[in-house]
Write an enzyme that holds these catalytic residues in place. Structure first.
Site, mmCIF file in Angstrom:
data_model
loop_
_atom_site.group_PDB
_atom_site.id
_atom_site.type_symbol
_atom_site.label_atom_id
_atom_site.label_comp_id
_atom_site.label_asym_id
_atom_site.label_seq_id
_atom_site.Cartn_x
_atom_site.Cartn_y
_atom_site.Cartn_z
ATOM 1 N N SER A 48 0.830 -1.209 0.000
ATOM 2 C CA SER A 48 0.000 0.000 0.000
ATOM 3 C C SER A 48 0.866 1.261 0.000
ATOM 4 C CB SER A 48 -0.948 0.007 1.205
ATOM 5 O OG SER A 48 -0.221 0.015 2.415
ATOM 6 N N HIS A 49 2.166 1.128 0.295
ATOM 7 C CA HIS A 49 3.048 2.295 0.298
ATOM 8 C C HIS A 49 4.327 2.068 -0.505
ATOM 9 C CE1 HIS A 49 0.102 3.226 3.361
ATOM 10 N NE2 HIS A 49 0.380 4.485 3.107
ATOM 11 N N PHE A 122 3.519 10.540 3.120
ATOM 12 C CA PHE A 122 2.661 9.771 2.204
ATOM 13 C C PHE A 122 3.097 8.310 2.196
ATOM 14 C CE2 PHE A 122 1.133 9.319 -2.419
ATOM 15 C CZ PHE A 122 -0.197 9.442 -2.089
ATOM 16 N N MET A 180 0.844 0.442 12.397
ATOM 17 C CA MET A 180 -0.564 0.224 12.084
ATOM 18 C C MET A 180 -1.354 1.516 12.008
ATOM 19 S SD MET A 180 -1.816 -1.140 15.751
ATOM 20 C CE MET A 180 -2.428 0.197 16.765
ATOM 21 N N ASP A 189 -4.930 0.623 1.267
ATOM 22 C CA ASP A 189 -5.462 -0.731 1.067
ATOM 23 C C ASP A 189 -6.901 -0.693 0.554
ATOM 24 O OD1 ASP A 189 -3.286 -2.446 1.605
ATOM 25 O OD2 ASP A 189 -3.492 -2.044 3.737
HETATM 26 P P1 NDP Z 1 -1.587 -3.904 8.863
HETATM 27 O O1 NDP Z 1 -2.925 -4.024 9.495
HETATM 28 O O2 NDP Z 1 -1.334 -4.641 7.619
HETATM 29 O O3 NDP Z 1 -0.462 -4.338 9.898
HETATM 30 C C1 NDP Z 1 -0.340 -3.693 11.131
HETATM 31 C C2 NDP Z 1 0.761 -4.342 11.953
HETATM 32 O O4 NDP Z 1 0.305 -5.619 12.417
HETATM 33 C C3 NDP Z 1 2.037 -4.613 11.168
HETATM 34 O O5 NDP Z 1 3.133 -4.390 11.992
HETATM 35 C C4 NDP Z 1 1.906 -6.094 10.784
HETATM 36 O O6 NDP Z 1 3.164 -6.748 10.601
HETATM 37 C C5 NDP Z 1 1.172 -6.647 11.979
HETATM 38 N N1 NDP Z 1 0.352 -7.804 11.672
HETATM 39 C C6 NDP Z 1 -0.493 -7.954 10.639
HETATM 40 N N2 NDP Z 1 -1.119 -9.151 10.717
HETATM 41 C C7 NDP Z 1 -0.650 -9.752 11.831
HETATM 42 C C8 NDP Z 1 -0.905 -11.004 12.464
HETATM 43 N N3 NDP Z 1 -1.776 -11.860 11.960
HETATM 44 N N4 NDP Z 1 -0.231 -11.303 13.603
HETATM 45 C C9 NDP Z 1 0.663 -10.429 14.122
HETATM 46 N N5 NDP Z 1 0.950 -9.224 13.569
HETATM 47 C C10 NDP Z 1 0.296 -8.884 12.443
HETATM 48 O O7 NDP Z 1 -1.222 -2.350 8.641
HETATM 49 P P2 NDP Z 1 -2.198 -1.153 8.312
HETATM 50 O O8 NDP Z 1 -3.050 -1.586 7.191
HETATM 51 O O9 NDP Z 1 -2.843 -0.668 9.543
HETATM 52 O O10 NDP Z 1 -1.161 -0.048 7.800
HETATM 53 C C11 NDP Z 1 -0.473 -0.255 6.579
HETATM 54 C C12 NDP Z 1 0.545 0.821 6.368
HETATM 55 O O11 NDP Z 1 -0.090 2.056 6.048
HETATM 56 C C13 NDP Z 1 1.459 1.138 7.552
HETATM 57 O O12 NDP Z 1 2.797 1.025 7.120
HETATM 58 C C14 NDP Z 1 1.138 2.568 7.917
HETATM 59 O O13 NDP Z 1 2.237 3.320 8.388
HETATM 60 C C15 NDP Z 1 0.678 3.106 6.576
HETATM 61 N N6 NDP Z 1 -0.132 4.307 6.744
HETATM 62 C C16 NDP Z 1 0.439 5.517 6.502
HETATM 63 C C17 NDP Z 1 -0.280 6.678 6.710
HETATM 64 C C18 NDP Z 1 0.340 8.007 6.526
HETATM 65 O O14 NDP Z 1 -0.323 9.013 6.786
HETATM 66 N N7 NDP Z 1 1.585 8.120 6.099
HETATM 67 C C19 NDP Z 1 -1.687 6.636 7.140
HETATM 68 C C20 NDP Z 1 -2.166 5.306 7.403
HETATM 69 C C21 NDP Z 1 -1.418 4.183 7.190
HETATM 70 P P3 NDP Z 1 3.786 -6.950 9.115
HETATM 71 O O15 NDP Z 1 4.252 -5.593 8.702
HETATM 72 O O16 NDP Z 1 4.870 -7.931 9.284
HETATM 73 O O17 NDP Z 1 2.674 -7.461 8.234
HETATM 74 O O1 PYC Z 2 -2.897 4.569 3.568
HETATM 75 O O2 PYC Z 2 -4.166 5.713 4.934
HETATM 76 C C1 PYC Z 2 -3.212 5.627 4.162
HETATM 77 C C2 PYC Z 2 -2.371 6.832 3.930
HETATM 78 C C3 PYC Z 2 -2.694 8.132 4.173
HETATM 79 C C4 PYC Z 2 -1.605 8.879 3.793
HETATM 80 C C5 PYC Z 2 -0.657 8.035 3.319
HETATM 81 N N1 PYC Z 2 -1.142 6.779 3.421
#
Ligand code: NDP
Ligand code: PYC
Length: 336
Positions: A48-49, A122, A180, A189
């Site tokens: 997703s990033h 981002f 997360m 996603d």
């Molecule tokens: P996920 O829900 O995919 O994962 C969250 C965390 O939980 C990760 O560390 C992941 O490890 C872990 N995990 C996932 N499944 C399991 C499991 N079954 N058992 C144990 N641990 C688990 O992430 P999100 O969808 O919440 O976020 C995705 C990305 O989006 C992140 O990198 C976040 O920083 C980014 N994001 C950025 C934003 C921004 O403004 N820049 C805004 C929102 C999100 P693993 O990595 O090993 O899968």
């Molecule tokens: O995936 O939610 C997201 C996000 C927001 C800004 C960058 N990534």
């Protein structure tokens, strides 16, 4: 269905992305920071990033919403406090500019804070914290994004997807890292699911009328996301707004107006990073205790630690090359 994957060395992907960022108005320093970040996400299967984000970066740069040549200004505020004005540029070069001062403060005081404002983030957040754990430090970071999440009990969106990332050293192995969104799903996603025509799980989002929906297109088209875990995720998202925006001097997720910049995608907010040196009080004991905790988690049946999937993908990429679809490969080459 995607065409067969291409596999390329990590360094080649960084190089390719760097050329793209430079061609699209970034300075060498900014291009290097963004290229390394984005290629690392692709390498680790954080799709997703990864390169999925390149069109968003480029449309934002073209819109004039972000300054790809901004020079961050670092301010030494106090013994445990560093502040950076990112100058309307990206957060990663701001972190890079302040990193040495931040680490030296954390090592002498035991704890230090880096407050970044006037910045765009981002990307995935783990690349901002994991390197600290590689140096024996504990790091926690939060960043707020753009209004698309309905707080618990509310009728309209207000918060961003507001991620929290944490990294800590763990004796005899990879650091413990989690990263997360505080929304039920990251916005990226939801976009990927919409492209694939997949339905989401219950409880992820609402449509433009506020009705529960599993359709990612309805969430993106005037709808909104929900916090994960109801009132608990909502409270964490509120905390992220406070720490990443109110404390740093950045915008809340609802405060910026990008409507005059068609194509703008990067949230103009703030980021907070807290770094702790556990060795000051604990010596090597903290990392050993972390290992003990992981051992006990495994003993009760945990088979997958947060971060573990990424580390596995990283090993695979080191062996076979970083995976790109043929479409991604062609697109990146034409952009470079
Ligand atoms: P996920 O829900 O995919 O994962 C969250 C965390 O939980 C990760 O560390 C992941 O490890 C872990 N995990 C996932 N499944 C399991 C499991 N079954 N058992 C144990 N641990 C688990 O992430 P999100 O969808 O919440 O976020 C995705 C990305 O989006 C992140 O990198 C976040 O920083 C980014 N994001 C950025 C934003 C921004 O403004 N820049 C805004 C929102 C999100 P693993 O990595 O090993 O899968
Ligand atoms: O995936 O939610 C997201 C996000 C927001 C800004 C960058 N990534």
């Amino acid at each position: 269905m995607s065409a067969p994957a291409r596999q390329i060395p990590f360094a080649d992907l960084v190089n390719l992305l760097q050329r793209i960022f430079i061609r699209n108005g970034c300075s060498d320093t900014v291009a290097a920071a963004l290229a390394t970040n984005c290629a690392s996400a692709q390498r680790d299967g954080a799709h997703s990033h990864g390169v999925f984000r390149i069109p968003g970066y480029l449309s934002t740069l073209a819109s004039g919403w972000v300054d790809g040549r901004a020079e961050p200004v670092v301010r030494d505020v106090a013994s445990g406090y560093v502040s950076v004005d990112a100058g309307g540029g990206f957060a990663q070069p701001a972190l890079a500019a302040a990193r040495e001062l931040l680490v030296s403060k954390a090592r002498s005081a035991g704890i230090a804070v880096l407050a970044i404002h006037n910045s765009h983030h981002f990307a995935a957040l783990w690349p901002d914290v994991e390197p600290f754990a590689d140096e024996g430090l504990v790091a926690l970071s939060v960043v707020n994004s753009m209004t698309c999440v309905v707080p618990e009990g509310a009728r309209r969106p207000l918060f961003g997807t507001n991620p929290i990332a944490f990294a800590a050293p763990c004796a005899g192995g990879a650091p413990i890292v989690f990263d997360m969104a505080t929304s039920a799903m990251a916005h990226g996603d939801v976009q990927i699911a919409a492209r694939k025509g997949e339905l989401l799980a219950d409880g992820v989002g609402v449509d433009r009328e506020g009705r529960a929906t599993r359709d990612p297109a309805a969430i993106l088209d005037g709808g909104a996301l929900l916090p994960f875990g109801g009132h608990k995720g909502s409270a964490l998202s509120m905390m992220v707004e406070l720490l990443a925006a109110a404390l740093t001097g950045g915008n809340f997720s609802f405060e910026f107006d990008w409507s005059q910049h068609p194509g703008a995608k990067t949230p103009w907010t703030g980021q907070l990073i807290i770094v702790i040196d556990p060795r000051l009080a604990q010596g090597e004991r903290f990392a050993k205790r972390a290992r003990e905790l992981v051992g006990q988690m495994e003993a009760v049946g945990v088979t997958r630690m947060p971060g573990e999937r990424r580390f596995r993908e990283r090993d695979k990429s080191a062996r076979d090359g970083v995976s790109l679809t043929s479409e991604e490969w062609t697109q990146l080459h034409s952009l470079a």
